[in-house]
Design a protein around this motif. Sequence first.
Motif, PDB file in Angstrom:
ATOM      1  N   LEU A 199      33.694  47.352 -56.021  1.00 48.36           N
ATOM      2  CA  LEU A 199      33.458  46.647 -57.286  1.00 48.36           C
ATOM      3  C   LEU A 199      33.016  45.237 -56.898  1.00 48.36           C
ATOM      4  O   LEU A 199      33.819  44.350 -56.676  1.00 48.36           O
ATOM      5  CB  LEU A 199      34.727  46.614 -58.129  1.00 48.36           C
ATOM      6  CG  LEU A 199      34.561  46.096 -59.552  1.00 48.36           C
ATOM      7  CD1 LEU A 199      33.655  46.994 -60.353  1.00 48.36           C
ATOM      8  CD2 LEU A 199      35.906  45.988 -60.253  1.00 48.36           C
ATOM      9  N   THR A 200      31.712  45.024 -56.769  1.00 53.46           N
ATOM     10  CA  THR A 200      31.188  43.733 -56.330  1.00 53.46           C
ATOM     11  C   THR A 200      30.280  43.144 -57.395  1.00 53.46           C
ATOM     12  O   THR A 200      29.868  43.836 -58.330  1.00 53.46           O
ATOM     13  CB  THR A 200      30.414  43.902 -55.011  1.00 53.46           C
ATOM     14  OG1 THR A 200      29.368  44.869 -55.221  1.00 53.46           O
ATOM     15  CG2 THR A 200      31.325  44.372 -53.902  1.00 53.46           C
TER      16      THR A 200
ATOM     17  N   LYS B 158      41.169  34.632 -59.594  1.00 54.41           N
ATOM     18  CA  LYS B 158      40.572  33.453 -58.963  1.00 54.41           C
ATOM     19  C   LYS B 158      39.158  33.749 -58.478  1.00 54.41           C
ATOM     20  O   LYS B 158      38.284  32.866 -58.457  1.00 54.41           O
ATOM     21  CB  LYS B 158      41.457  33.037 -57.778  1.00 54.41           C
ATOM     22  CG  LYS B 158      41.105  31.713 -57.161  1.00 54.41           C
ATOM     23  CD  LYS B 158      41.670  30.562 -57.974  1.00 54.41           C
ATOM     24  CE  LYS B 158      41.413  29.237 -57.284  1.00 54.41           C
ATOM     25  NZ  LYS B 158      41.810  28.103 -58.142  1.00 54.41           N
ATOM     26  N   LEU B 159      38.924  35.014 -58.105  1.00 55.51           N
ATOM     27  CA  LEU B 159      37.608  35.412 -57.613  1.00 55.51           C
ATOM     28  C   LEU B 159      36.639  35.746 -58.744  1.00 55.51           C
ATOM     29  O   LEU B 159      35.516  36.175 -58.489  1.00 55.51           O
ATOM     30  CB  LEU B 159      37.759  36.616 -56.671  1.00 55.51           C
ATOM     31  CG  LEU B 159      38.439  36.312 -55.330  1.00 55.51           C
ATOM     32  CD1 LEU B 159      38.778  37.599 -54.593  1.00 55.51           C
ATOM     33  CD2 LEU B 159      37.549  35.410 -54.468  1.00 55.51           C
ATOM     34  N   GLY B 160      37.095  35.567 -59.984  1.00 59.39           N
ATOM     35  CA  GLY B 160      36.188  35.688 -61.121  1.00 59.39           C
ATOM     36  C   GLY B 160      36.241  36.988 -61.892  1.00 59.39           C
ATOM     37  O   GLY B 160      35.384  37.235 -62.740  1.00 59.39           O
ATOM     38  N   TYR B 161      37.248  37.801 -61.658  1.00 57.32           N
ATOM     39  CA  TYR B 161      37.343  39.095 -62.346  1.00 57.32           C
ATOM     40  C   TYR B 161      38.284  39.020 -63.541  1.00 57.32           C
ATOM     41  O   TYR B 161      39.160  38.142 -63.628  1.00 57.32           O
ATOM     42  CB  TYR B 161      37.823  40.165 -61.371  1.00 57.32           C
ATOM     43  CG  TYR B 161      36.801  40.468 -60.298  1.00 57.32           C
ATOM     44  CD1 TYR B 161      35.778  41.384 -60.505  1.00 57.32           C
ATOM     45  CD2 TYR B 161      36.859  39.816 -59.059  1.00 57.32           C
ATOM     46  CE1 TYR B 161      34.834  41.651 -59.519  1.00 57.32           C
ATOM     47  CE2 TYR B 161      35.917  40.068 -58.071  1.00 57.32           C
ATOM     48  CZ  TYR B 161      34.915  40.995 -58.314  1.00 57.32           C
ATOM     49  OH  TYR B 161      33.977  41.238 -57.347  1.00 57.32           O
TER      50      TYR B 161
ATOM     51  N   PHE C 278      46.205  35.781 -49.550  1.00 54.36           N
ATOM     52  CA  PHE C 278      46.105  36.607 -50.760  1.00 54.36           C
ATOM     53  C   PHE C 278      44.643  36.770 -51.188  1.00 54.36           C
ATOM     54  O   PHE C 278      44.226  37.852 -51.602  1.00 54.36           O
ATOM     55  CB  PHE C 278      46.925  36.005 -51.901  1.00 54.36           C
ATOM     56  CG  PHE C 278      48.393  36.311 -51.813  1.00 54.36           C
ATOM     57  CD1 PHE C 278      48.850  37.622 -51.795  1.00 54.36           C
ATOM     58  CD2 PHE C 278      49.338  35.287 -51.758  1.00 54.36           C
ATOM     59  CE1 PHE C 278      50.205  37.912 -51.709  1.00 54.36           C
ATOM     60  CE2 PHE C 278      50.703  35.565 -51.674  1.00 54.36           C
ATOM     61  CZ  PHE C 278      51.134  36.880 -51.647  1.00 54.36           C
ATOM     62  N   ILE C 279      43.881  35.708 -51.093  1.00 53.07           N
ATOM     63  CA  ILE C 279      42.447  35.795 -51.424  1.00 53.07           C
ATOM     64  C   ILE C 279      41.748  36.766 -50.463  1.00 53.07           C
ATOM     65  O   ILE C 279      40.922  37.599 -50.873  1.00 53.07           O
ATOM     66  CB  ILE C 279      41.783  34.403 -51.351  1.00 53.07           C
ATOM     67  CG1 ILE C 279      42.318  33.488 -52.471  1.00 53.07           C
ATOM     68  CG2 ILE C 279      40.264  34.535 -51.437  1.00 53.07           C
ATOM     69  CD1 ILE C 279      41.896  33.892 -53.865  1.00 53.07           C
ATOM     70  N   ASN C 280      42.100  36.664 -49.186  1.00 53.64           N
ATOM     71  CA  ASN C 280      41.506  37.547 -48.173  1.00 53.64           C
ATOM     72  C   ASN C 280      41.837  39.017 -48.456  1.00 53.64           C
ATOM     73  O   ASN C 280      40.985  39.903 -48.365  1.00 53.64           O
ATOM     74  CB  ASN C 280      42.022  37.136 -46.789  1.00 53.64           C
ATOM     75  CG  ASN C 280      41.436  37.978 -45.677  1.00 53.64           C
ATOM     76  OD1 ASN C 280      40.226  38.157 -45.594  1.00 53.64           O
ATOM     77  ND2 ASN C 280      42.289  38.521 -44.829  1.00 53.64           N
ATOM     78  N   ILE C 281      43.088  39.281 -48.848  1.00 49.82           N
ATOM     79  CA  ILE C 281      43.517  40.651 -49.172  1.00 49.82           C
ATOM     80  C   ILE C 281      42.770  41.156 -50.406  1.00 49.82           C
ATOM     81  O   ILE C 281      42.306  42.299 -50.446  1.00 49.82           O
ATOM     82  CB  ILE C 281      45.049  40.684 -49.404  1.00 49.82           C
ATOM     83  CG1 ILE C 281      45.782  40.436 -48.084  1.00 49.82           C
ATOM     84  CG2 ILE C 281      45.478  42.013 -50.023  1.00 49.82           C
ATOM     85  CD1 ILE C 281      47.264  40.165 -48.250  1.00 49.82           C
ATOM     86  N   ALA C 282      42.639  40.284 -51.409  1.00 49.20           N
ATOM     87  CA  ALA C 282      41.928  40.668 -52.635  1.00 49.20           C
ATOM     88  C   ALA C 282      40.470  41.022 -52.331  1.00 49.20           C
ATOM     89  O   ALA C 282      39.933  42.000 -52.866  1.00 49.20           O
ATOM     90  CB  ALA C 282      42.004  39.534 -53.654  1.00 49.20           C
ATOM     91  N   GLU C 283      39.831  40.255 -51.470  1.00 47.61           N
ATOM     92  CA  GLU C 283      38.432  40.529 -51.121  1.00 47.61           C
ATOM     93  C   GLU C 283      38.293  41.872 -50.406  1.00 47.61           C
ATOM     94  O   GLU C 283      37.341  42.622 -50.630  1.00 47.61           O
ATOM     95  CB  GLU C 283      37.891  39.396 -50.250  1.00 47.61           C
ATOM     96  CG  GLU C 283      37.677  38.102 -51.030  1.00 47.61           C
ATOM     97  CD  GLU C 283      37.262  36.937 -50.148  1.00 47.61           C
ATOM     98  OE1 GLU C 283      37.536  37.007 -48.919  1.00 47.61           O
ATOM     99  OE2 GLU C 283      36.694  35.950 -50.663  1.00 47.61           O
ATOM    100  N   LYS C 284      39.244  42.201 -49.539  1.00 46.71           N
ATOM    101  CA  LYS C 284      39.221  43.497 -48.855  1.00 46.71           C
ATOM    102  C   LYS C 284      39.351  44.644 -49.857  1.00 46.71           C
ATOM    103  O   LYS C 284      38.672  45.671 -49.747  1.00 46.71           O
ATOM    104  CB  LYS C 284      40.344  43.575 -47.820  1.00 46.71           C
ATOM    105  CG  LYS C 284      40.123  42.724 -46.588  1.00 46.71           C
ATOM    106  CD  LYS C 284      41.261  42.905 -45.592  1.00 46.71           C
ATOM    107  CE  LYS C 284      41.034  42.067 -44.347  1.00 46.71           C
ATOM    108  NZ  LYS C 284      42.155  42.222 -43.372  1.00 46.71           N
ATOM    109  N   ILE C 285      40.245  44.476 -50.838  1.00 49.89           N
ATOM    110  CA  ILE C 285      40.456  45.525 -51.835  1.00 49.89           C
ATOM    111  C   ILE C 285      39.215  45.705 -52.704  1.00 49.89           C
ATOM    112  O   ILE C 285      38.832  46.831 -53.038  1.00 49.89           O
ATOM    113  CB  ILE C 285      41.697  45.186 -52.697  1.00 49.89           C
ATOM    114  CG1 ILE C 285      42.962  45.355 -51.852  1.00 49.89           C
ATOM    115  CG2 ILE C 285      41.768  46.074 -53.946  1.00 49.89           C
ATOM    116  CD1 ILE C 285      44.228  44.900 -52.538  1.00 49.89           C
TER     117      ILE C 285
END
Length: 360
Positions: free
Chosen positions: A359-360, A132-135, A346-353
Amino acid sequence: MALQGVIDALKRTTLQEIGVSFSIADLMKDLKIDGNNVYIKVFSPSEKYHDFLKEKIEKTLKSIGAEKVEVEFSSEPPSQRQTQPPPPPPQANPFESRRRIPNVKKVIAVASGKGGVGKSTVAVNLASALKKLGYNVGYLDADMYGPSGPTMFGAKDKKVMARQTPEGDKIIAPEAHGVKVMSIGFLLPSEDTPVIWRGPVLFKALTQFLFDVDWGEEPLDFLVIDLPPGTGDVQITLGQTAEIDGAVIVTTPQDVALIDVKKGIQMFNEVQIPILGVVENMSYFVCPDSGKVYEIFGKSKTEEIAKTYEVELLGKIPIEPKVAEFSDLGIPIVFAKEDSQSAKEFINIAEKIIRKLSLT
């Protein structure tokens, strides 16, 4: 007389009477055995000890069957090599043979110390949140005995193909909701078919899933590996064969689940896999009518344990009936209901990881 028997007897014969911590064996320079006759040469710093040492040696050796004992003294101490054993050979490091998974930039293992904590739900939705975050994301269901990934991704009817390459046959991962998915569930005749495999067959299948899957032309930014519960052979094999960039441990607030979190942390430390953090699933329930929060499993101690073991609490996933409903329908909550508290978490957890893995 046996040589080893004589040496053992001399090792047991101490010289504490004269204030020395050595045994007779420590002073020995030469030893010869002819039948029941023994010749021994020992170090003595002074003649005043000769009678004492001779009597001690004769008494010791005759007690184990020697008929004649000849003792000779030397003023030169035994060399170091006679008293010190050679150093043991260096042990091979089992982690030196780990390989990168082909065409994958970052690998995340999702684990739990015990079953029933929603590990697969977290793994599937973590992969979905990263997408969802584009990866570019892949999901590997390594829970060989209980593969639930195909159901949660709505991919039960997907066909798995293979193709020949210069490196050998490759399994082509099907796609669901934009995520490349691979699971043993795709290869079973039906979802009711049990997997009855033991060690070698299980390890071979796991190795194929790790290194013989074609994840597509573009490299995966992330591969999320959904591990079986516990701290068994699959986790150890994974740690010894593949380079994993980090692990996420899933738990619930219950004390019985948190006990196994400690074991999981210790296990990943043993196999030298960095721990990205802990996710607390089924953390609380928000009443839809009143908005009141209920801690159904009791007050959480997860944060306390995370601090004790110096790992981060990545997030707390609430109990939401919609998560289970959409999982049964094959749609991760991240895609099905973006405005839900679970999807946001889940989005918040993914962003932390992502930040942790740089990997930005």
